[in-house]
Design a protein around this motif. Structure first.
Motif, short mmCIF file in Angstrom:
data_model
loop_
_atom_site.label_atom_id
_atom_site.label_comp_id
_atom_site.label_asym_id
_atom_site.label_seq_id
_atom_site.Cartn_x
_atom_site.Cartn_y
_atom_site.Cartn_z
N THR A 1 1.12 -1.22 0.02
CA THR A 1 0.22 -0.14 0.21
C THR A 1 0.64 1.27 -0.17
OG1 THR A 1 -1.91 0.87 1.16
CG2 THR A 1 -0.14 -0.03 2.64
N LEU A 2 0.15 2.39 -0.42
CA LEU A 2 0.47 3.57 -0.13
C LEU A 2 0.16 4.72 1.22
CD1 LEU A 2 2.49 5.57 -1.44
CD2 LEU A 2 1.13 6.65 -2.53
N ILE A 3 1.10 5.24 1.94
CA ILE A 3 1.08 5.91 2.91
C ILE A 3 1.22 7.37 2.83
CG2 ILE A 3 0.38 4.13 5.48
CD1 ILE A 3 2.95 5.05 6.05
N ASP B 1 3.08 3.84 -15.72
CA ASP B 1 1.52 3.89 -16.39
C ASP B 1 0.79 2.72 -15.99
OD1 ASP B 1 2.31 6.64 -16.99
OD2 ASP B 1 1.76 6.28 -19.23
N THR B 2 1.59 1.43 -15.50
CA THR B 2 1.12 0.33 -15.08
C THR B 2 1.12 -0.17 -13.79
OG1 THR B 2 2.33 -1.40 -16.24
CG2 THR B 2 0.77 -0.93 -17.59
N GLY B 3 1.56 0.52 -13.34
CA GLY B 3 1.75 -0.05 -11.43
C GLY B 3 3.30 0.43 -11.33
N ILE B 4 3.67 -0.43 -10.32
CA ILE B 4 4.89 0.81 -9.13
C ILE B 4 5.68 -0.75 -9.32
CG2 ILE B 4 6.27 1.16 -7.58
CD1 ILE B 4 4.31 3.30 -8.72
N ASN B 5 7.40 -0.55 -9.65
CA ASN B 5 7.81 -2.38 -10.14
C ASN B 5 9.12 -1.57 -9.11
OD1 ASN B 5 6.53 -3.67 -11.71
ND2 ASN B 5 8.02 -2.80 -13.51
N LEU B 6 9.29 -2.59 -8.20
CA LEU B 6 10.21 -2.82 -6.88
C LEU B 6 11.95 -3.88 -7.02
CD1 LEU B 6 7.96 -1.96 -4.00
CD2 LEU B 6 8.72 -0.47 -5.16
N THR B 7 13.10 -2.98 -7.17
CA THR B 7 13.57 -4.30 -7.29
C THR B 7 14.34 -3.92 -5.52
OG1 THR B 7 13.80 -3.84 -9.44
CG2 THR B 7 15.88 -4.60 -8.39
N PHE C 1 -1.74 4.00 -6.72
CA PHE C 1 -0.89 3.36 -6.31
C PHE C 1 -1.32 2.36 -6.85
CE2 PHE C 1 0.49 -0.31 -3.51
CZ PHE C 1 2.40 -0.08 -3.89
N ILE C 2 -0.46 1.19 -7.74
CA ILE C 2 -0.71 -0.15 -7.91
C ILE C 2 0.27 -0.73 -7.96
CG2 ILE C 2 -1.64 -1.67 -10.52
CD1 ILE C 2 -3.23 0.98 -11.05
N MET C 3 0.42 -2.52 -7.41
CA MET C 3 1.34 -2.33 -6.90
C MET C 3 2.13 -3.22 -8.74
SD MET C 3 3.95 -3.46 -5.16
CE MET C 3 5.17 -4.70 -5.16
N GLY C 4 3.14 -3.49 -9.40
CA GLY C 4 3.11 -3.65 -10.38
C GLY C 4 4.65 -5.30 -10.09
N GLU C 5 5.78 -5.29 -10.81
CA GLU C 5 6.46 -6.76 -10.33
C GLU C 5 7.66 -6.34 -9.16
OE1 GLU C 5 8.58 -7.83 -13.07
OE2 GLU C 5 6.51 -7.33 -14.64
N ARG C 6 7.79 -6.99 -8.39
CA ARG C 6 8.64 -7.05 -7.31
C ARG C 6 9.72 -8.24 -8.07
NH1 ARG C 6 6.25 -8.94 -3.15
NH2 ARG C 6 5.19 -8.03 -2.71
N GLU C 7 11.41 -7.64 -7.80
CA GLU C 7 12.05 -8.61 -8.34
C GLU C 7 13.12 -8.37 -7.60
OE1 GLU C 7 15.46 -8.41 -12.03
OE2 GLU C 7 14.40 -6.94 -11.32
N PHE C 8 13.67 -9.80 -7.28
CA PHE C 8 14.94 -9.93 -6.41
C PHE C 8 15.76 -9.86 -6.86
CE2 PHE C 8 11.47 -10.82 -3.57
CZ PHE C 8 11.66 -9.94 -2.68
#
Length: 153
Positions: free
Chosen positions: A53-55, A109-115, A143-150
């Motif tokens: 989520t986003l606060i 535009d499609t979401g937030i990607n986190l690495t 706020f739309i969560m996209g991909e999460r990469e490690f």
């Protein structure tokens, strides 16, 4: 005289034992979470949905902590939310997990990607890390969560 000394000594021992027990119970805290440098570690609960989520305000932060029943813990202050919004992400956690670099945040535009740059990827765990990722205020609209990469280094 000996009986009076015995009763006084016994009373002192009982009072001290009660005080020590009270301090122990009062400070042992809730074992369902603990604070680490990266965020708050929660014991996984199968009945809880860990939704990124986003606060954007301190009230939202307090509500988030109450949702996870950790409202007495203060990880962020109101001042932290003056200049930053925070993405709250949840990842599997183990004490051996180390972050080797800053978290990559890509806003699309499609979401937030986190690495996440880590020493190892934790696929499954009994604990989950509530991770606080600061971003500049008002950068994100929806706020739309996209991909999460490690990325393991």
């Amino acid at each position: 005289m000996k009986q009076r000394l015995f009763i006084t000594t016994l009373a002192i021992v009982i009072v001290l034992a009660s005080a020590i027990l009270g301090i122990y119970i009062g400070t042992r805290g809730n074992n369902n979470y603990r604070e680490v440098a990266e965020g708050i570690v929660l014991k996984k609960d199968d009945n809880t949905f860990y939704n990124p989520t986003l606060i954007t305000s301190y009230d939202e932060y307090i509500n988030l902590l109450e949702d996870y029943d950790i409202h007495e813990l203060v990880f962020l202050t109101a001042g932290d939310l003056d200049s930053n919004d925070y993405i709250i992400d949840f990842i599997n956690y183990d004490d051996s997990l180390k972050f080797t670099d800053d978290i990559g945040v890509e806003v699309l535009d499609t979401g937030i990607n986190l690495t996440y740059y880590v020493n190892e990827e934790i696929d499954d765990s009994d604990e989950i890390l509530m991770f606080f990722i600061p971003i500049d205020n008002d950068v994100l609209g929806n706020f739309i969560m996209g991909e999460r990469e490690f990325v393991v280094k």
